[in-house]
Design a protein around this motif. Structure first.
Motif, PDB file in Angstrom:
ATOM      1  N   ILE A  72      15.505 -12.752   1.986  1.00  6.35           N
ATOM      2  CA  ILE A  72      15.042 -13.376   0.747  1.00  6.35           C
ATOM      3  C   ILE A  72      16.110 -13.225  -0.327  1.00  6.35           C
ATOM      4  O   ILE A  72      16.650 -12.139  -0.544  1.00  6.35           O
ATOM      5  CB  ILE A  72      13.692 -12.779   0.295  1.00  6.35           C
ATOM      6  N   PHE A  73      16.445 -14.340  -0.959  1.00  4.36           N
ATOM      7  CA  PHE A  73      17.410 -14.401  -2.054  1.00  4.36           C
ATOM      8  C   PHE A  73      16.638 -14.303  -3.373  1.00  4.36           C
ATOM      9  O   PHE A  73      15.724 -15.099  -3.609  1.00  4.36           O
ATOM     10  CB  PHE A  73      18.159 -15.738  -2.043  1.00  4.36           C
ATOM     11  N   LEU A  74      17.010 -13.348  -4.229  1.00  5.72           N
ATOM     12  CA  LEU A  74      16.347 -13.177  -5.527  1.00  5.72           C
ATOM     13  C   LEU A  74      17.360 -12.707  -6.568  1.00  5.72           C
ATOM     14  O   LEU A  74      18.365 -12.070  -6.224  1.00  5.72           O
ATOM     15  CB  LEU A  74      15.228 -12.128  -5.440  1.00  5.72           C
ATOM     16  N   THR A  75      17.075 -12.996  -7.831  1.00  2.00           N
ATOM     17  CA  THR A  75      17.841 -12.348  -8.889  1.00  2.00           C
ATOM     18  C   THR A  75      17.457 -10.878  -8.925  1.00  2.00           C
ATOM     19  O   THR A  75      16.380 -10.482  -8.475  1.00  2.00           O
ATOM     20  CB  THR A  75      17.563 -12.988 -10.260  1.00  2.00           C
ATOM     21  N   ASP A  76      18.347 -10.058  -9.499  1.00  2.00           N
ATOM     22  CA  ASP A  76      18.129  -8.617  -9.444  1.00  2.00           C
ATOM     23  C   ASP A  76      16.876  -8.153 -10.170  1.00  2.00           C
ATOM     24  O   ASP A  76      16.271  -7.142  -9.795  1.00  2.00           O
ATOM     25  CB  ASP A  76      19.358  -7.845  -9.939  1.00  2.00           C
ATOM     26  N   SER A  77      16.438  -8.880 -11.191  1.00  2.00           N
ATOM     27  CA  SER A  77      15.207  -8.473 -11.876  1.00  2.00           C
ATOM     28  C   SER A  77      14.009  -8.579 -10.948  1.00  2.00           C
ATOM     29  O   SER A  77      13.106  -7.728 -10.964  1.00  2.00           O
ATOM     30  CB  SER A  77      14.983  -9.329 -13.132  1.00  2.00           C
TER      31      SER A  77
END
Length: 345
Positions: free
Chosen positions: A83-88
């Motif tokens: 899963i690709f996500l922004t760090d927040s």
């Protein structure tokens, strides 16, 4: 059975076994959760070459950070392999126990990354790209130039600024900078921070919630200043060539996009292979040259023209300010309510 007959049988059985292994590989499905942005380039640069490597089918789950993370939570960490996500948002996933810790010995390309990207959230997924949040402005219309976050409160910028919505990646950064402007702690002196948000309101023409919405506001001239992420810069300068990324004395804010392996992933070995592939010098070079993502692999070399739209190079990356997402995520529900009281939901 004659020797000749035995050899024919052995060859036939061997071919059958190899065929069965290939069939099993072909039947394996590798599932990626990501945004779907730049889909054609990502498919050509990453997916098709990886499919040849893994001899598997690749399927996708697309959507924004919040929606995809919520789906993963509902499924108990199952349903996707990476899963690709922004760090927040990946920090939320870590806190809720949705991701596996990663054995970095199985992703050797991580050693080629800038320090900030290798283990930004402990033993969980690395960052595959680093961006930044800062201020952009139309140099033909804004004089003097913007040189600090405090300039957002300048009297000469009335009805010129577009701020990111509070639920976007960049939105909460405005609260942090408002607190810094007021000289207070955003977490313990929240009232004072939002007084500063009230004070900036006359300068705000509109909040935006997507990159395309911001580009439209800039291209029509409705806004000439914005708090933005750097991935929007190429589109903005294509629409308005005089758009400029401000050099801020108090620094830009780092944003990291991470890749994690959920706890319920069915193809962990493939997931590790995929992450290692995405971090390779060749893939990072191609993605950067084609305007998809900024490279975090230190071996990538870009021309000045290629690099100008990216957060690129050790000096720039080392200068970025990091955000404590443990504190920010805990405070965000209250901030959203306060923000909506000022700007409307």
């Amino acid at each position: 059975m004659t020797m000749k007959t035995w050899m024919k049988t052995a060859v036939a059985l061997g071919a059958l076994a190899l065929g069965s292994q290939a069939a099993i590989a072909q039947d394996k499905t590798f599932t990626i959760s990501w945004w779907g942005y730049n889909g054609e380039k990502l498919n050509a640069n990453i997916i098709e070459p990886f499919k040849k490597m893994c001899e598997c089918e690749v399927v996708f789950e697309t959507g924004n950070n919040a929606d995809r993370l919520n789906k993963l939570k509902i499924r108990g960490g199952k349903g996707v392999d990476v899963i690709f996500l922004t760090d927040s948002y990946s920090q939320i996933g870590i806190e809720e126990g949705l991701f596996q810790e990663i054995d970095r010995a199985k992703i050797p390309n991580v050693e080629e990354l800038y320090d900030l990207a290798q283990a930004p959230q402990g033993n969980y997924g690395p960052a595959y790209t680093i961006g930044r949040i800062g201020i952009v402005y139309d140099a033909d219309k804004v004089d003097p130039p913007i040189g600090s976050w405090n300039d957002l409160w300048r009297d000469d910028l009335k009805s010129t600024i577009s701020l990111p919505g509070i639920t976007t990646t960049a939105g909460p950064i405005v609260v942090l900078r408002a607190a810094a402007h007021a000289g207070v702690d955003p977490y313990t002196q929240t009232d004072e921070a939002f007084v500063a948000i009230e004070e900036i309101k006359p300068n705000v023409v509109k909040n935006y919630n997507t990159g395309s919405e911001l580009v439209n506001l800039i291209s029509t001239g409705e806004a000439t200043v914005a708090v933005a992420q750097d991935f929007t810069m190429a589109s903005m300068t294509a629409a308005v060539p005089s758009m400029t990324w401000a050099t801020l004395s108090d620094g830009d804010i780092a944003t990291l996009n991470t890749i994690n392996i959920p706890t319920g992933a069915e193809n962990v070995d493939l997931a590790l292979e995929f992450i290692n592939f995405v971090l390779s010098k060749d893939i990072q070079q191609t993605e950067a040259e084609q305007g998809v993502d900024a490279p975090v692999n230190k071996n990538v070399e870009l021309t000045e023209e290629q690099a100008k739209i990216w957060t690129y190079g050790k000096e720039m990356i080392d200068s970025l300010n990091r955000v404590d997402y443990d504190k920010l995520n805990a405070a965000k529900p209250d901030w959203i309510d306060r923000w909506n009281e000022i700007f409307g939901s």
